[in-house]
Scaffold this active site. Structure first.
Site, short mmCIF file in Angstrom:
data_model
loop_
_atom_site.label_atom_id
_atom_site.label_comp_id
_atom_site.label_asym_id
_atom_site.label_seq_id
_atom_site.Cartn_x
_atom_site.Cartn_y
_atom_site.Cartn_z
N ARG A 191 0.90 -1.18 0.00
CA ARG A 191 0.00 0.00 0.00
C ARG A 191 0.92 1.21 0.00
NH1 ARG A 191 -5.60 1.28 3.06
NH2 ARG A 191 -6.21 -0.01 1.29
N HIS B 6 -6.86 1.08 -7.10
CA HIS B 6 -7.11 0.17 -5.96
C HIS B 6 -7.69 -1.12 -6.54
CE1 HIS B 6 -7.64 -1.25 -2.04
NE2 HIS B 6 -8.52 -0.40 -1.55
N GLN C 65 -9.70 -3.86 -4.45
CA GLN C 65 -11.06 -3.47 -4.07
C GLN C 65 -12.02 -3.63 -5.25
OE1 GLN C 65 -12.12 -2.23 -0.81
NE2 GLN C 65 -14.00 -2.90 -1.80
N ASP D 45 -17.20 6.75 -2.90
CA ASP D 45 -16.01 6.62 -2.06
C ASP D 45 -15.84 7.96 -1.35
OD1 ASP D 45 -13.60 5.81 -0.95
OD2 ASP D 45 -12.43 6.10 -2.78
N CYS E 77 -16.36 1.17 -0.76
CA CYS E 77 -15.20 0.37 -0.33
C CYS E 77 -14.91 0.52 1.15
CB CYS E 77 -13.97 0.75 -1.16
SG CYS E 77 -13.38 2.44 -0.88
N ARG F 163 -13.43 -8.84 0.32
CA ARG F 163 -12.01 -8.52 0.13
C ARG F 163 -11.16 -9.77 0.39
NH1 ARG F 163 -9.90 -3.30 0.44
NH2 ARG F 163 -7.91 -4.32 0.03
#
Ligand code: CP
Ligand code: NVA
Length: 304
Positions: free
Chosen positions: A102, A129, A132, A221, A261, A289
């Protein structure tokens, strides 16, 4: 699949296979089946940003698969004190079988992947991402049965990592994509152009009126991604009027699902009523996930 998962484009040839595998692993495990396919394999997880889901789902997923995960925060490891990404990648590759990163920067993500000799998974950077969005496609498939031809509408920050990965991911499985966002926050041209290559309907608009009409899936988001904190005040003003509420949800098809998410900031990008309402699948999405990432890891390690 390429050796790494850095962008959604890395899975364009096997996205459906990965989604199917994620669903199969979930069903098998829930029915008491054995899924310990990663005996003695180790995942190294480097975090330069906060995380609840990514950390916990990768770690729990590795345990379920019979392997192990190591949490490496850049505030603890030498990377945070100036050791190069190149040396970090080379050294970690001597210990672990696969790396999840990340990162604050897409450039650093690519550099780590370039220097690692084991597969690298993008666990979020400033551009994409993918874990996700693969998860979200799995969640849509579970709810809708198939993906092709569905109308996907994203309302919010069109220029962030989720929006970019949605553009690519939804387009590659044959979904029509609409991004509703103030002009200033429209997606990078690169992602729009790449998404258009999949021959689906791609629409980018700042018009919130009737924006969710005919939608099968509505997503959003946060308006302030990690790293955007200094723009908080201006963003709050810019995104005013883009909150997903029951009025927007009522424009969508009756059986439309709502995705986020997480983490969510209620009253801003979405009301709590919608996020915790009858059309929302956000907590299944969070659970998925773990299952989707298991399928990603197995695919990258070429284990069935
Ligand atoms: N959705 C997501 O990546 O959550 P975390 O930041 O908690 O990992
Ligand atoms: N766009 C958000 C996603 C968080 C999971 C961020 O980058 O902070």
């Amino acid at each position: 699949m390429t050796k790494n998962l850095i962008s959604m484009l890395d899975v364009k040839d096997n996205i459906n296979e990965i989604i199917k595998h994620g669903i199969a692993l979930k069903n098998k495990a829930k029915n008491g089946g054995k899924i310990e396919l990663l005996n003695r394999k180790t995942l190294g997880m480097i975090f330069e940003k906060s995380s609840t889901r990514t950390r916990a789902s990768f770690e729990a997923g590795m345990t379920k698969l019979g392997g192990h995960a190591i949490f490496l925060s850049n505030t603890d490891i030498q990377l945070g004190r100036g050791e190069t990404i190149e040396d970090t990648a080379i050294v970690l590759s001597r210990y672990v079988d696969i790396i999840m990163y990340r990162s604050k920067s897409h450039k650093d993500m690519k550099e780590l992947a370039h220097n690692a000799t084991v597969p690298v998974i993008n666990g979020l950077d400033n551009k994409e991402h993918p874990c996700q969005v693969i998860t979200d496609l799995m969640t849509i498939k579970e709810n809708k049965g198939s993906l092709k031809g569905l109308n996907f509408v994203y309302i919010g920050d069109g220029g962030n990592n989720m929006s970019h990965s949605y553009l690519l991911g939804c387009a590659m499985v044959g979904m029509n994509v609409k991004i509703v966002s103030p002009k200033k926050y429209w997606p990078d041209k690169y992602f729009i152009d790449e998404a258009k290559k999949f021959n689906v309907k791609i629409q980018i608009t700042d018009n919130i009126e009737d924006s969710a009409k005919n939608a099968d899936v509505i997503a959003t988001d946060t308006w302030i991604s990690m790293g955007d904190e200094s723009e908080k005040e201006i963003r709050m003003k810019d995104f005013k009027g883009y909150t997903i509420d029951n009025k927007i949800m009522s424009q969508a098809k009756n059986d439309a699902i709502f995705l986020h998410c997480l983490p969510a900031y209620y009253g801003y990008e979405v009301t709590k009523e919608v996020a915790h309402g009858p059309n929302s699948v956000i907590f299944d999405e969070a659970e998925n996930r773990m299952w989707a990432q298991m399928a990603i890891i197995l695919n990258l390690l070429k284990i069935n």
